[in-house]
Design an enzyme around this catalytic site. Structure first.
Site, PDB file in Angstrom:
ATOM      1  N   ASN A   4     -90.621  15.882 -11.814  1.00 23.27           N
ATOM      2  CA  ASN A   4     -89.947  14.627 -11.448  1.00 23.27           C
ATOM      3  C   ASN A   4     -89.967  13.727 -12.681  1.00 23.27           C
ATOM      4  OD1 ASN A   4     -89.157  12.162 -10.448  1.00 23.27           O
ATOM      5  ND2 ASN A   4     -90.930  11.887  -9.093  1.00 23.27           N
TER       6      ASN A   4
ATOM      7  N   LYS B 170     -88.651  10.935 -13.087  1.00 20.45           N
ATOM      8  CA  LYS B 170     -88.619   9.506 -12.735  1.00 20.45           C
ATOM      9  C   LYS B 170     -87.558   8.789 -13.573  1.00 20.45           C
ATOM     10  CE  LYS B 170     -93.299   9.873 -11.028  1.00 20.45           C
ATOM     11  NZ  LYS B 170     -94.616   9.278 -10.826  1.00 20.45           N
TER      12      LYS B 170
ATOM     13  N   HIS C 141     -90.473   9.504  -1.907  1.00 18.01           N
ATOM     14  CA  HIS C 141     -91.528   9.359  -2.911  1.00 18.01           C
ATOM     15  C   HIS C 141     -92.226   8.009  -2.705  1.00 18.01           C
ATOM     16  CE1 HIS C 141     -93.543   8.936  -6.755  1.00 18.01           C
ATOM     17  NE2 HIS C 141     -93.398  10.237  -6.908  1.00 18.01           N
TER      18      HIS C 141
ATOM     19  N   GLU D 100     -93.162   5.833  -4.703  1.00 20.17           N
ATOM     20  CA  GLU D 100     -92.594   4.732  -5.499  1.00 20.17           C
ATOM     21  C   GLU D 100     -91.381   4.126  -4.794  1.00 20.17           C
ATOM     22  OE1 GLU D 100     -92.273   6.878  -9.198  1.00 20.17           O
ATOM     23  OE2 GLU D 100     -94.455   6.885  -9.374  1.00 20.17           O
TER      24      GLU D 100
ATOM     25  N   GLU E 130     -98.812  13.765  -2.131  1.00 14.87           N
ATOM     26  CA  GLU E 130     -99.036  12.982  -3.348  1.00 14.87           C
ATOM     27  C   GLU E 130     -99.898  11.768  -3.007  1.00 14.87           C
ATOM     28  OE1 GLU E 130     -95.825  13.908  -6.523  1.00 14.87           O
ATOM     29  OE2 GLU E 130     -95.281  12.096  -5.458  1.00 14.87           O
TER      30      GLU E 130
ATOM     31  N   GLY F 107     -99.814   8.900 -11.645  1.00 17.30           N
ATOM     32  CA  GLY F 107     -99.723   8.183 -12.914  1.00 17.30           C
ATOM     33  C   GLY F 107    -101.021   7.518 -13.341  1.00 17.30           C
TER      34      GLY F 107
ATOM     35  N   SER G   9    -101.063  13.260 -11.140  1.00 17.05           N
ATOM     36  CA  SER G   9    -101.817  13.529 -12.367  1.00 17.05           C
ATOM     37  C   SER G   9    -102.100  15.019 -12.587  1.00 17.05           C
ATOM     38  CB  SER G   9    -103.122  12.725 -12.392  1.00 17.05           C
ATOM     39  OG  SER G   9    -102.827  11.333 -12.428  1.00 17.05           O
TER      40      SER G   9
HETATM   41  P1  13P Z   1     -97.821  11.924 -12.302  1.00 18.12           P
HETATM   42  O1  13P Z   1     -97.860  13.438 -12.499  1.00 18.12           O
HETATM   43  O2  13P Z   1     -97.316  11.205 -13.487  1.00 18.12           O
HETATM   44  O3  13P Z   1     -99.122  11.419 -11.756  1.00 18.12           O
HETATM   45  O4  13P Z   1     -96.725  11.668 -11.147  1.00 18.12           O
HETATM   46  C1  13P Z   1     -96.782  12.372  -9.967  1.00 18.12           C
HETATM   47  C2  13P Z   1     -95.552  12.121  -9.193  1.00 18.12           C
HETATM   48  O5  13P Z   1     -95.338  11.024  -8.692  1.00 18.12           O
HETATM   49  C3  13P Z   1     -94.581  13.216  -9.061  1.00 18.12           C
HETATM   50  O6  13P Z   1     -93.590  12.910  -8.124  1.00 18.12           O
END
Ligand code: 13P
Length: 261
Positions: free
Chosen positions: A12, A14, A98, A100, A170, A176, A216
């Site tokens: 992803n 982002k 997601h 976010e 997740e 992150g 992560s």
């Molecule tokens: P990170 O791998 O940067 O922690 O992000 C995970 C994520 O949100 C994947 O959709």
């Protein structure tokens, strides 16, 4: 599980990468992908780069996805992108719900449900995200929170629809932050999810369900996470922005998967 499922490794990206940067990253992943041909690799760039990435992966086994969609096929919905448009741009997969999007853009379990149905109507594979906040974990609410999210979004669907969905656990506190769930923490939730699927849809659907872990994931923690019985692959943010680390995670996942077949 019977060794029928391949590890699924999804990147992803982002809100990262311009079109030209996306092309370079996709080209590098394609170049390295023969090393990890026993995994299913999915690249999920921002909307603007989907068509370009699709061109780059043509002729390879890589799949291309989007990070969101709207549930109508067309209409006066300024700023939204429909499943029809994603299909035409070359997407086979779409992330839905997601954290976010839940946190910053008002996504709810109900909008997740509508989006999943829209994706399925157009043969897009939904990757539905679920996860708890740190506060919920510390209060011991993780499992009820996950159960509620899934019940309100996807468990109302009939088996023929549910079977086409990929789930991703997740934990929000792991996204992150560099603080990944331990393999035991991931397994606790992911085996719980598989049991919920078995209760709702039966054991065969549960065994075949693909449940990814995200938060992560890095090359150095992917082997131990993937060794867990109910971790079928990864949804990767930061480490998917470099071809080398993305492919290294796939390599580790394959190695762990071979050991648990
Ligand atoms: P990170 O791998 O940067 O922690 O992000 C995970 C994520 O949100 C994947 O959709």
């Amino acid at each position: 599980m019977g060794g029928l499922k391949k590890p699924v490794i999804a990147g992803n990206w982002k809100m990262h990468k311009t079109i030209s940067e996306a092309r370079i990253l996709a080209e590098e992943v394609v170049r390295k992908s023969p090393e990890v041909s026993t995994a299913t690799l999915i690249l999920i760039p921002p909307f603007t780069a989907i068509a370009e990435v699709k061109k780059v992966v043509a002729g390879s086994q890589l799949l291309v996805g989007a990070q969101n969609l709207f549930w109508e096929d067309q209409g006066p919905f300024t700023g939204e992108i429909s499943p029809v448009q994603l299909k035409e741009a070359g997407c086979q997969v779409v992330i839905i719900g997601h954290s976010e999007r839940r946190q910053h853009f008002g996504e709810t379990d109900e909008t997740v449900r509508k989006k999943v149905l829209a994706a399925l109507r157009h043969d897009l594979i939904p990757v539905v995200c679920t996860g708890e906040t740190l506060e919920q974990r510390e209060k011991g609410q993780t499992l009820p929170v996950i159960k509620n999210q899934l019940e309100q979004s996807v468990f109302s669907m009939e088996a023929d629809k549910f079977e086409k969905i990929i789930l991703a656990y997740e934990p929000i506190w792991a996204i992150g932050t560099g603080r990944h769930a331990t393999p035991e923490q991931a397994e606790e939730v992911q085996s719980f999810i598989r049991n919920l699927i078995a209760e709702r849809y039966g054991k065969i659907v549960a065994d075949y369900a693909i449940i990814l872990y995200g938060g992560s994931v890095k090359p150095d923690n992917s082997f131990s996470l993937m060794k867990e019985k109910d971790v079928d692959g990864f949804l990767i943010g930061g480490a998917s922005l470099e071809a080398e680390s993305f492919v290294a995670i796939a390599r580790e996942a394959i190695r762990a998967y071979e050991g648990k077949k």
